[in-house]
Structures are given as C-alpha cells and as structure tokens.
Design an enzyme around this catalytic site. Sequence first.
Site, PDB file in Angstrom:
ATOM      1  N   PHE A 157      39.808 -93.861 -20.622  1.00 32.35           N
ATOM      2  CA  PHE A 157      40.879 -93.210 -21.379  1.00 32.35           C
ATOM      3  C   PHE A 157      41.086 -93.925 -22.713  1.00 32.35           C
ATOM      4  O   PHE A 157      41.207 -95.143 -22.767  1.00 32.35           O
ATOM      5  CB  PHE A 157      42.178 -93.229 -20.562  1.00 32.35           C
ATOM      6  CG  PHE A 157      43.334 -92.613 -21.313  1.00 32.35           C
ATOM      7  CD1 PHE A 157      43.311 -91.269 -21.679  1.00 32.35           C
ATOM      8  CD2 PHE A 157      44.440 -93.367 -21.671  1.00 32.35           C
ATOM      9  CE1 PHE A 157      44.354 -90.706 -22.390  1.00 32.35           C
ATOM     10  CE2 PHE A 157      45.490 -92.816 -22.384  1.00 32.35           C
ATOM     11  CZ  PHE A 157      45.450 -91.476 -22.743  1.00 32.35           C
ATOM     12  N   GLN A 158      41.129 -93.159 -23.763  1.00 28.48           N
ATOM     13  CA  GLN A 158      41.275 -93.670 -25.133  1.00 28.48           C
ATOM     14  C   GLN A 158      40.198 -94.685 -25.506  1.00 28.48           C
ATOM     15  O   GLN A 158      40.454 -95.618 -26.252  1.00 28.48           O
ATOM     16  CB  GLN A 158      42.679 -94.245 -25.357  1.00 28.48           C
ATOM     17  CG  GLN A 158      43.755 -93.156 -25.302  1.00 28.48           C
ATOM     18  CD  GLN A 158      45.086 -93.578 -25.874  1.00 28.48           C
ATOM     19  OE1 GLN A 158      45.453 -94.750 -25.802  1.00 28.48           O
ATOM     20  NE2 GLN A 158      45.823 -92.632 -26.436  1.00 28.48           N
ATOM     21  N   MET A 195      42.545 -78.742 -58.407  1.00 25.03           N
ATOM     22  CA  MET A 195      41.194 -79.097 -58.828  1.00 25.03           C
ATOM     23  C   MET A 195      40.178 -78.151 -58.202  1.00 25.03           C
ATOM     24  O   MET A 195      39.183 -77.777 -58.825  1.00 25.03           O
ATOM     25  CB  MET A 195      40.897 -80.546 -58.460  1.00 25.03           C
ATOM     26  CG  MET A 195      39.704 -81.133 -59.183  1.00 25.03           C
ATOM     27  SD  MET A 195      39.884 -81.104 -60.982  1.00 25.03           S
ATOM     28  CE  MET A 195      40.446 -82.774 -61.316  1.00 25.03           C
ATOM     29  N   LYS A 251      41.507-105.110 -24.299  1.00 29.46           N
ATOM     30  CA  LYS A 251      42.831-105.469 -23.793  1.00 29.46           C
ATOM     31  C   LYS A 251      42.791-106.730 -22.926  1.00 29.46           C
ATOM     32  O   LYS A 251      43.694-107.563 -22.992  1.00 29.46           O
ATOM     33  CB  LYS A 251      43.401-104.293 -22.991  1.00 29.46           C
ATOM     34  CG  LYS A 251      44.882-104.422 -22.714  1.00 29.46           C
ATOM     35  CD  LYS A 251      45.455-103.146 -22.134  1.00 29.46           C
ATOM     36  CE  LYS A 251      46.964-103.283 -21.922  1.00 29.46           C
ATOM     37  NZ  LYS A 251      47.541-102.058 -21.356  1.00 29.46           N
ATOM     38  N   GLU A 303      48.198 -93.225 -37.844  1.00 29.42           N
ATOM     39  CA  GLU A 303      47.421 -94.431 -38.170  1.00 29.42           C
ATOM     40  C   GLU A 303      46.827 -94.390 -39.578  1.00 29.42           C
ATOM     41  O   GLU A 303      46.671 -95.420 -40.223  1.00 29.42           O
ATOM     42  CB  GLU A 303      46.317 -94.649 -37.133  1.00 29.42           C
ATOM     43  CG  GLU A 303      46.823 -95.158 -35.785  1.00 29.42           C
ATOM     44  CD  GLU A 303      47.215 -94.031 -34.841  1.00 29.42           C
ATOM     45  OE1 GLU A 303      47.222 -92.853 -35.275  1.00 29.42           O
ATOM     46  OE2 GLU A 303      47.519 -94.325 -33.676  1.00 29.42           O
TER      47      GLU A 303
END
Lengths: 615, 188
Positions: free
Chosen positions: A148-149, A514, A198, A86
Amino acid sequence: MQGAQWAPLFLFKLPANGPNTGMVEMDRQDMIGETELTMTGAEIVVRALRDQGVETLFGYPGGAVLPIYDALFSTPELQHILVRHEQGAGHAAEGYARSTGKPGVCLVTSGPGATNMVTPIADAMMDSIPMVVLTGQVPSHLIGTDAFQECDTVGITRCCAKHNYLVRDVNDLARVMHEAFLIATTGRPGPVVIDIPKDIQFATGTYTGPTGAKHKTYHPASEPHEASIEAALELMRQARRPVFYTGGGIINSGTEASVALRQLVAETNFPITSTLMGLGAYPASGKNWLGMVGMHGAYEANHAMHDCDVMICLGARFDDRVTGRLDAFSPNSKKIHVDIDPSSINKTVRVDVPVIADAGKAINALLQGWQQQQHPRNDLSEWWSQINGWRDRKGFAYDKLEDQIKPQYAIERLYELTKAKDTYITTEVGQHQMWAAQHFHFEEPHRWMTSGGLGTMGYGLPAALGVQAAHPDALVIDIAGEASIQMCMQEMSTAVQFNLPIKIFILNNEWMGMVRQWQQLLHGERYSHSYSDSLPDFVALAKAYGGHGIQCRDPKDLDAAIQEMIDYDGPVLFDCLVTKDENCFPMIPSGAAHNEMILGKITGDEIDEAGKVLV
Amino acid sequence: MSNTTSTPSPQSAYFIDDHSADMIVRRTLAAIVDNEPGVLARVVGLFSARGYNIESLTVAEVDRKAHQSRITIVTTGTVQIIAQIKAQLERLVPVARVIDITTSPAGLERELALIKVKAETGSDERVEAMRLSEIFRARVLDVTLESFIFEVTGGSSKIDQFIELMEPLGLVQVSRTGVLSIQRGLPE
C-alpha cells in the site's frame, strides 16, 4: 550498499532514560562531528536537519513518514509548513531556496506523496535550485511487493533529481543526510531525494555530525583555470562589439557575485543582458542594461546578441528560448562560456573559451585581470550608438486603452506602486510570466522566482509561500494567470493557516493566453481547448479560503485597487480583468533568428514549416 | 575501431544541419564508479534519456575494498556528442572518472565470445572449423558429434572476423561479453 564500512568505531551510549531526552540536554555544538549518538532513524533525520541549519520545511504527513512527524512534534525549533498538496511543498521549498540561497527542504510520504513531488523535483533540476526532498517509503521487507502506497521513488526520481538515495541501513542515514545537503548546494545546485523506509525511521542507529562531510566521488570544480581566464580577457580586450549574457548561475553563486558583476560591467562599459533566470543580478536601472534576452526578450538585447563580436556568457546555458535558431545564433562572435557544469559547455552552442567555474569566482577573476592590465579602454562608441538605435525602436511599447486594462499596464502599475518596498515576485507560467519579466524591473538578485526551465504552471503560489516564510516582513507577490493559478489554488488555504500574507495578482484574460497566442500564430486561429468557460468567482473564492478578494476591470481604479492589496494584512487574491486577446511581444518566432524579431501585430505567415514543429 | 576526429566547424555557432556531415565515430569509454545500488541504472538511464547509443556495455566490481566498479561502454556519435556523453557521465554523483580508451595510447580492449558451430563428424566443415579455430587461438569448450563450442578472445574486430568465417561452415549461436577495457602501465 555496504553499510558496515561507515559503521562507528565508537558508540556513545546514552543514559537509560532514552535517547530522546538525553540528546536534548547535551550541548549540541560540542557533539557535532566529534561524538556519535544513538537515536532512532526519525530522530537522526530531525537532528541532521537542525545541524544543517534548516529552520523551515514544507511537507505533508502520511503513513510512511509518521515516525519523522512524531520526532518533529517535539522539535518546535523546526518550523513545518503544512501544505495542501505535495507539489505545493516542493515549489514552496524552491521559492524558499531561490529567495534565500539556502537549500529548501520538503518532507512527504511514500507512493502518491512522492509522485506528487516529481514535478517540483524536475523543476528544481532544470533551474538548478538546491533542494533536499525526504520521502517516506514502505518498510524494507515490503519493498517490491506492491505494498500500500508503495512506488519506486528512487527509480522515478533518478532521471529528474541531481542525486537520490534509498536508505537501507539506519547507520547510513546521518551520512546520507549530510551528503545530500552537500550535493544539493555545491557545484551546480539541484534537488536530492532521500527515500527512507518506515522501519529505518523506527530503527536505532548512530548519528554523526556534518563536520568533514566528504564524498568519495563527488568533487565539483569551482575555481576558474588561470589560462582560461587569461584567454577570456584577451578576447574581451580586443572586443569592439561585446555583450555580457548572464544567467541564473550568478544568482546561485550568491549576492557577492552580483556585486562583482556590477563592478565588472562598470569597469568595462560592456552592455549586459540576462536570461529569465538571471534577472536582478544586474539592476534594471543600470545604464548598461539591455533588458532580458530570448524569445520574448528585449529587441536591443537580441540584436546585440546577434551582432556582437565577443559574447561573454556568465552562468547561463544557451537554452533554446535564448538562442532561437541555432545555426543563425550570433554567427560572427567569439564566445566565452563560464559554467560550473562541464556538460553545459558545447552542449548546443560551440564556444571558443570555456571556463569551468563558479560564476562569482570567474567574475572576480575577470575583474581582477581587467583591473590589472594597463591598456586603453575599448572604443565602444560605435557599438553603443548602434544599440541606442535598437533601443529607440521601443520593443516593449503597447497601445494603452481607456476602457480596458492592458496586462502590460497592470504590471507597470504594480511595479510603480511596489518598487519602494522590499518586494519579491513569483510567477506562474505563460504570457503573464513574460509580461512580468518585461515590465517589472529588478534591482537586486533573489527577488525574482519563476519556473524557467520546466515551465511549470502552478509554481507561483506555493513558491510565494516559501518566499514569505523566509521573509515574513517582505511584500511577496505572485503574478499569475487565471489558468495557472488554478493548478495549485489549494495552497491559498496554507497561506491563511500560517498567516503568510502573499498577494496573488491574477492577469485574468479567460484564456490560456500563451496557448491562445500560439494557436493564433501557428494553428490558423483554431483555438482548441484554450478557453476557460467557467472560471471561479475569485473574490468569493478568496473569501471562502479566509483571505481577501479584490476585482478590478477599469484602468482608472487600478492604482487604488493595487494599493488596497498592498495594504491588506493577509493573503489577497486580486482578480485583474485584462484585455482578452493581447499577445506577448516582441517575439522571436520558433525557428527564427535573433534579428528576425517581431515587434507586434503579426498574422501567422512569419513562422515557417520548420519553425512550427519546434515548441 | 575508428579513430577519426572531425574538425570543428570554423564558425563559432553550432550548426544543427551539419550533424549528418559530422563524422560518426565509435568510442570505448570506461567509467569508474562507486558500486552503490542503482549506479548502473543511472548510467543506462542517462544514455536512453539523452538519446545516446550503447553498442556494448560491461560492468563488474573491480575493487571490493574501495567499492569500485568499472563500466565499459562502447558508443557512437559525433565528436561533440562523445564529449557530451563524457561530461554527462562525469556529472553523475557516483562516477569517479571517465576514461576515453579509444583515444588513449595506452588503451586496451578485449572481448570474449562463445561460438557454437554445427559441424558433423567426418565433414569437411568440421576440419575447416578446427583449423580456423587454431589460427584464431580459440579454445574448444565443448565437442559433440555434430557441433563445437569455441571460446575466442580478442579485439571486437577479430571476433567479428571469426564469426564471419564460421558463418558458411554452420554457425549456430553466438554469445559475447561486450568490450572490456584497461590501460597499460601504472594505475590510471
């Protein structure tokens, strides 16, 4: 949320064969803003994206966004680029936005999908990139149950997004979608998150078009105040040692702003420098160009900033990488600050003339005012001869080697071999990013995509995907380091799947360059965990992904290898083995002033104790 | 309430080291916000994220039809910090406007406090507490054989003073609403 307030007075009922088919058959333009349609939440999302002119979105499916993905299945007009992580979707959307001026859109699922988006959201916030992020959420009745999630997406993104929404009523969804685009793209642009449970995606509700999308409380100013423009012009008229200090606000304002800027510089003959984010607004080949300002900026730019008597800041925000030590920052100048965000004014540096406005509009007003007034041109000859003295110090000079590729040389050659083409550059973060800013020269805005504010390693590869998706025929190069590139390496797979022929040009010194440089200068050469011991074989890796790999270690072979990369029709991973311990100079050490720049070869005594605690 | 304003330093550059020299002032800010979910979290989160102080905070919906709430915040900082707080608050999308009540000539601030004092029947403290409560126009909400609960309204300093006077008499507990604000005259 009082959804009822926006509930429709008039419902357009579709024929019995269902909203999906009925909608497609109708003339889209006629319906926008005039008629209200009934459809599912998922269809509202897709329809709103289309009505907002979205052509491409970047995403990754998951349980909580399946209804939206289902609606996308029957919408081939919307190009969906499937990333591998993502974070890649977010940076790709940023690259898309930065190179087009249009908002970037991403679509991810709940929980880990949303948390993986946090870095790009914070990145877009810092760099003022317009972005709309759609996240799925568990069904409304499960919110708060540790489902869940599930994660508190609006809670997590509240402090790193310009605004965010949790949609609780399907009838709010269309309004929220259109509002999000308005907020993301106007004022100081930024990321807006819409979290959609959802059940809302499945529910049937009313769609309203984007026309007349107005916000109750959000009304950013963009027109400059006449009096402040007059005050700015008065300072500019009297200036003997002026300097334009420009930033990303000009890029965000659109190409017209760059056109006006070039005119203003030509009319005034003032020298001009820019932040990292503003490169390209004024051409690097322009005669008034001083180079980039800041920690690794040009010697002449930093000295001009320090010694100027009038500083005209256009769309920049006095970032700490630019100002260096604040109490020694441009001590004798009057400062004009044009910014669209009132909170940027006097945040760290006190200014004399604030102008709250869109950079482009302010530049146009200044240009008009400058042209109208009848007065002799400022005598800047003394100032210019001082500047030319600084230029003669050749701050970006480095020692070339016969048997090793110096990273600066690699960028120089890359520039020479690509400058005739329509080239877009993205970068990761670190030494290579600074060398790219110093040695690759930009003539046009929107050609330079880099993570400036947040400094996100892993930004460049996915950002290049976004740029290439928006400009299929352009040459898109991610200038990378071997450490940064591994943070979003998996997106190579996306490039292959979608035929996005990006070129990844890795300056490979086997160190987190760096970090190594700072450890050398600040931490007694104790190189704690900054060496990569087992780097992948990048040529083999490219092949494994289905791309093309090139390795080069000899300066004599470099041009041919770069040409091979340019000519290859497909994604290329270029492993450029460069000098391992090269430092990025010039440099303003932490805690030092602009006129205390180090040009090269330092031992570590230059940074005092107060400077060491700064980042 | 302190009304001191520090003068801007004559140099144009902002001097970090001068922070301590800059006068710290207290300001009451009223934010008129759209009453949407999470708006209070945005405001409070802004203060914690940027390291600003909150001395008191009150919030309630004040216009049901327009879905508007009023958040009154008492904060402290240098004049420059206060200006930043105001600008940062105004940058939040659901914030309609921010009013500096302290510097507004029309600004009014009030607070309500409930103050429990232990004072047994027949004691001198009981008589004194009652006498003082009349001076402060405090209402007696509850009386038992050993205690009073007073309700007192006014500016924060008046309430502070009342609490100070109750302390030696047997102050047990204090509950305060935090500062409420409004401006005199026609709509703000």
